[in-house]
Design an enzyme around this catalytic site. Structure first.
Site, PDB file in Angstrom:
ATOM      1  N   GLU A 272       0.792  -0.993  -0.183  1.00 43.95           N
ATOM      2  CA  GLU A 272       0.453  -0.284   0.040  1.00 43.95           C
ATOM      3  C   GLU A 272       0.872   1.038  -0.450  1.00 43.95           C
ATOM      4  O   GLU A 272       1.458   1.341   0.907  1.00 43.95           O
ATOM      5  CB  GLU A 272      -0.562  -0.002   1.688  1.00 43.95           C
ATOM      6  N   CYS A 306      -1.390   8.659   3.492  1.00 43.16           N
ATOM      7  CA  CYS A 306      -1.563   8.542   2.153  1.00 43.16           C
ATOM      8  C   CYS A 306      -3.217   9.131   1.422  1.00 43.16           C
ATOM      9  O   CYS A 306      -2.800   9.253   0.122  1.00 43.16           O
ATOM     10  CB  CYS A 306      -0.481   7.314   1.726  1.00 43.16           C
TER      11      CYS A 306
END
Ligand code: UN1
Length: 517
Positions: A272, A306
């Site tokens: 990720e 993020c």
């Protein structure tokens, strides 16, 4: 667990306060033993004169012992009934809740996170443990019966893959750390966990709680250190069965190359990584609501998510109004000590991040037009603060990479150019979150369908995915999937084994035995 109610009560703050001067001592936990090694002083990103604790990094001997301990423990953990593994994770969730004040204090002091962010970290870590415990039982308690030729019993089993290396980031030092570990353990893997070097103490405490919850000490090993030393050693080891990584796209590619260069098994990488997240706002949207969601998506957590909004596309008919309200709303942001409950924006993680972000602000102010840069209040020079900044630019192409901090880029577009906006967003190659503001539902759904991302949010903010509600993760440069906190996440942590048994050979009396029996 309702942390918001807790956060409003005075006893909660008194309990947090108990940890304001604690000096923690942490290091590698190998087969449950705290090892010594080269020791570092951990200071707060909010005020670098404030010591949080001491941290020993893992040396080569610790790395070898951790890997061989986890390797030896795999067979027994893999064959432990999934109910037992799930119960240990439920117990860990209970212990995280019981120790929430210390964990929140650590998120604040070690990572510079706000109290609200610290509360959210504990809640998310608890949710991950409980969610994966339930998912693992659903998937693994019984083999799946498959159709087979007459007279044959045909079963599909899911099993752990071996040692899972879990490498986690500093921006969610508890939630993502525990999320990776809980998924790997629930699925029947043993774990070697490497926390981010900036935020290892909170991970250390979480591992101690996991051992207390009944996760065997050999099954969960903890190796603090840098990526170049510990990270490189554990990802290149022949004994590992998979890697779960959250962090930068560059590091994910490095890990991929390391895995490819190993002599041994071909193993999965679950990554990720970064984003260049956009929000598209058309002229039917409601400016105050847009601004509320833009400010929370860009500037809270000092932009260090993020999922955070980086590029705001405003249809030109509404742009001036939105920017006017936004500049006012930015002035309301309270910047400072993350342990004050009113603080909205704390420091960024360290001096390197601060210098890189400030260099980007200097550069982008030349390329574009400064809309707003907040003044940093007195006292913030003691830590790594970056002033929340909004800059208008012409094209997403001038950004080149993700800038992981409280910086918002704004681009105006004409209604007729919407398809160009969509192409521009897709051209970055990232695909994590997308925000859309529109009161034209057909229009919103069209944009949602055409932009290649993992998480779309319509008429709301675009951060704060909730486990089981908005499973989180992207595509392209943003990661491999499957999505954390979603129903398919555990599938990459397991291997499949079918067993086809000609039961006529033993008189048709075969019983359903699990492979572990
Ligand atoms: C990250 O920043 O690495 O949606 C993940 C969110 C969080 C996940 C962010 N649940 O903001």
């Amino acid at each position: 667990l309702n942390m918001n109610i807790i956060s409003e009560s005075e006893p909660f703050f008194a309990a947090l306060d108990k940890f304001k001067d604690t000096n923690w001592s942490a290091g590698p936990l190998v087969n449950g033993e705290l090892l010594t090694g080269e020791t570092h002083e951990v200071v707060s990103p909010f005020d670098t004169s404030k010591v949080v604790g001491k941290l020993a990094f893992a040396n080569n001997q610790a790395i070898e012992q951790a890997l061989s301990g986890a390797d030896a423990a795999f067979s027994s953990w893999c064959n432990t009934p999934v109910e037992t593994r799930a119960n240990a994770l439920q117990k860990l969730a209970d212990l995280l809740e019981e120790n929430r004040e210390e964990l929140i204090a650590l998120c604040t002091r070690e990572a510079g996170k706000s109290i609200q962010d610290g509360i959210d970290e504990v809640r998310e870590a608890v949710d991950f443990c409980r969610y994966y415990a339930v998912q693992a039982k659903k998937m693994m308690a019984q083999p799946e019966l498959l159709p087979g030729p007459t007279g044959e019993l045909n079963e599909l089993f899911l099993q752990g893959r071996g040692i899972f290396v879990c490498i986690s980031p500093w921006n969610f030092p508890l939630a993502i750390f525990i999320g990776q570990v809980a998924a790997a353990l629930a699925a029947g893997n043993t774990v070697v966990a490497k926390p981010a070097e900036q935020t290892s103490i909170v991970g250390f405490r979480a591992v101690q709680l996991a051992h207390q919850a009944g996760i065997p000490k050999e099954v969960l090993q903890f190796l603090p250190g840098t990526g170049a030393t510990v990270g490189a050693a554990i990802t290149s080891d022949e004994r590992i069965g998979g890697v779960c990584f959250t962090g930068s796209t560059g590091t994910a590619k490095l890990i991929n190359r390391t895995l490819a260069n190993r002599e041994g098994a071909i193993i999965p990488l679950i990554a990720e990584t970064g984003g260049q997240n956009a929000m598209v706002v058309d002229s039917t949207s409601q400016p105050e609501q847009v601004v509320n969601d833009v400010v929370s998506s860009s500037f809270t957590s000092a932009g260090q998510r993020c999922s955070a909004l980086r590029v705001l596309f405003l249809q030109e008919d509404i742009a001036d109004r939105v920017l006017d309200v936004m500049q006012g709303a930015m002035e309301e942001l309270s910047i400072g000590d993350p342990s004050f409950v009113k603080t909205d924006v704390g420091p960024v993680i360290d001096a390197t991040a601060q210098a890189n972000l400030n260099a980007h602000i200097d550069h982008i102010k030349q390329v574009g037009t400064l809309l707003k840069q907040l003044e940093l209040p007195a006292g913030t020079e003691k830590g790594h603060f970056v002033a929340p900044t909004a800059v208008e630019i012409d094209s997403i192409k001038v950004l080149e990479k993700e800038h992981f901090g409280p910086i918002l880029h704004v681009i105006r577009y004409k209604a007729a150019d919407l398809n160009k906006v969509i192409d521009e967003i897709n051209s970055t190659g990232f695909g994590l979150t997308l925000g859309i503001h529109s009161r034209n539902e057909g229009h919103a759904l069209e944009v949602a369908a055409k932009v290649n991302v993992g998480n779309v949010y319509i008429n709301r903010n675009q951060i704060g995915a909730v486990v089981g509600v908005q499973p989180f993760g992207g595509q392209g440069l943003s990661g491999t999937g499957p999505k954390a906190g979603g129903p398919h996440y555990l599938t990459r942590f397991v291997t499949e084994k079918t067993r086809t048994n000609n039961i006529t050979a033993i008189g048709g009396n075969a019983t359903l035995l699990s492979l572990g029996d």
